[in-house]
Design an enzyme around this catalytic site. Structure first.
Site, PDB file in Angstrom:
ATOM      1  N   LYS A 121      -3.450   2.030   5.166  1.00 31.50           N
ATOM      2  CA  LYS A 121      -4.126   2.472   3.945  1.00 31.50           C
ATOM      3  C   LYS A 121      -4.998   3.698   4.156  1.00 31.50           C
ATOM      4  CE  LYS A 121      -4.120  -1.546   0.976  1.00 31.50           C
ATOM      5  NZ  LYS A 121      -4.916  -2.453   0.148  1.00 31.50           N
ATOM      6  N   LYS A 205       8.769  -3.496   2.454  1.00 29.14           N
ATOM      7  CA  LYS A 205       8.211  -4.559   1.624  1.00 29.14           C
ATOM      8  C   LYS A 205       8.154  -4.137   0.148  1.00 29.14           C
ATOM      9  CE  LYS A 205       3.715  -5.088   1.702  1.00 29.14           C
ATOM     10  NZ  LYS A 205       2.305  -5.408   1.875  1.00 29.14           N
ATOM     11  N   LYS A 208       3.061  -2.868  -4.567  1.00 29.71           N
ATOM     12  CA  LYS A 208       2.458  -2.274  -5.769  1.00 29.71           C
ATOM     13  C   LYS A 208       2.393  -0.760  -5.650  1.00 29.71           C
ATOM     14  CE  LYS A 208      -0.833  -6.124  -6.199  1.00 29.71           C
ATOM     15  NZ  LYS A 208      -2.142  -6.612  -5.785  1.00 29.71           N
TER      16      LYS A 208
END
Ligand code: TYM
Length: 344
Positions: A121, A205, A208
């Site tokens: 992130k 994966k 979002k």
């Protein structure tokens, strides 16, 4: 770190979902569906919309409010009953932040530096990431342990964070000479929905944050959109569906679609292949689309109804905060005593 698990309190489930972006099929199969199944099996469960985690990355205050209600609506629409389970918002229970500080003084920098989510992130510019983003997994440990939760249903991507929670619990117990004070929480991860992959790349994966909208099925997608995304999902050029589970090896996209079918229908991969092995994608994909629409439509519908009149959501969250506080507050009192904070 190992420690004899001498914790002798009751079994209790805790899990959380971040109010960032739209919920997708991975969140549903890896988390929401499990929560409901566990509730229906009679487990005591505490389910949290983790808005404190959400602000570790920039988020508009108005969007945060909306998304918080959306997650609560999804929990209720997926079948969590606010009378049976506890559904609440993290920032409405102060135990989370207080325990985080104490755990900040238990967790080691080296443990956090190993966290892959922070690396992903924060990207190349980790110097500019918020301290909160680095500390994210400590807050997650505090979430779980403020309730002395013993079991945590999550998708596979949360494995490393859970391991950290166990290390923090064990080290707290050791550092403060309080054996068995905190349980070492176990993940409930197994099952066909634990790792749902992108519909466009079976090695990534479902997420979002993937910019490709067709890579995921959102819980708020309408029936046509769900069916279209499944029909357009990537497969491969090996030909038909394999007859056996071994035949899924090296075919990540097909394995993912079979896994989704299995998770939605409550079957194993073997059972799905017994039905569809040898058939073409022209048969399998429409069947999967029908199954997904049949399963998700009532949830989407219920979510929309709840969001149209958020009074019911807000009432459930208020009651949830009270119930959560009633569990966490005495535990935090005990923690203060164990740590040696002054008490009047
Ligand atoms: P979050 O909000 O990213 O995801 C919510 C849940 O969905 C699961 N999940 C998936 N499962 C299967 N396949 C996927 N592609 C997929 N993507 C997401 C996640 O594993 C998770 O269970 N850090 C957590 C929230 C959290 C938490 C907690 C969880 C905060 N405190 C305490 C458990 C206990 C998170 O960001 O989840």
């Amino acid at each position: 770190m190992t420690e004899e698990a001498t914790y002798s309190g009751p079994n209790r489930i805790f899990s959380g979902i971040q109010p960032t972006g739209n919920l997708h099929l991975g969140n549903y199969l890896g988390a929401l569906k499990k929560f409901t199944d566990l509730q229906n099996e009679g487990w005591e469960g505490i389910y949290c919309v983790v808005d404190l985690h959400a602000i570790t990355m920039p988020v508009e205050p108005a969007a945060l409010q909306d998304q918080t209600r959306q997650i609560a609506a999804a929990m209720m629409a997926a079948g969590l009953d606010p009378d049976t389970s506890t559904i609440f918002v993290q920032s409405s229970v102060r135990a989370h932040t207080e325990l985080t500080w104490i755990f900040n003084c238990v967790a080691r920098m080296g443990w956090l530096e190993k966290m892959t989510q922070f690396k992903d992130k924060s990207g190349k510019d980790s110097e500019r990431a918020s301290v909160g983003l680095f500390d994210y997994p400590v807050l997650q440990a505090a979430d779980i342990l403020a309730y002395k939760a013993t079991h945590v249903p999550v998708g596979e991507d949360q494995k490393q964070h859970l391991e950290l929670s166990r290390n923090i619990a064990a080290r707290f117990n050791q550092q403060f000479d309080a054996p068995g004070f905190f349980p070492l929480p176990e993940g409930l991860i197994e099952g066909p929905g634990a790792r749902i992959m992108s519909l466009k790349d079976g090695t990534k994966k479902m997420s979002k944050s993937d910019p490709a909208e067709n890579s995921r099925i959102n819980l708020i997608d309408d029936a046509d959109t769900i069916a279209r995304k499944i029909k357009k999902s990537k497969t491969d050029t090996h030909g038909d569906m394999p007859e056996t589970v071994e035949g899924l090896e090296g075919r990540p996209e097909v394995a993912n679609l079979v896994g989704i079918y299995a998770a939605l229908s409550g079957q194993s991969d073997e059972q799905v292949l017994a039905e569809f092995g040898g058939k073409g994608f022209g048969t399998f994909k429409p069947a999967l689309a029908d199954l997904a629409v049949d399963h998700l439509s009532p949830i989407t519908q219920k979510m929309r109804e709840l969001l149209d009149d958020p009074a019911e959501i807000d009432a459930a969250l208020r009651k949830g905060a009270e119930k959560a506080n009633a569990v966490a507050e005495p535990i935090i009192e005990e923690v203060r005593r164990v740590v040696g904070f002054w008490q009047a």
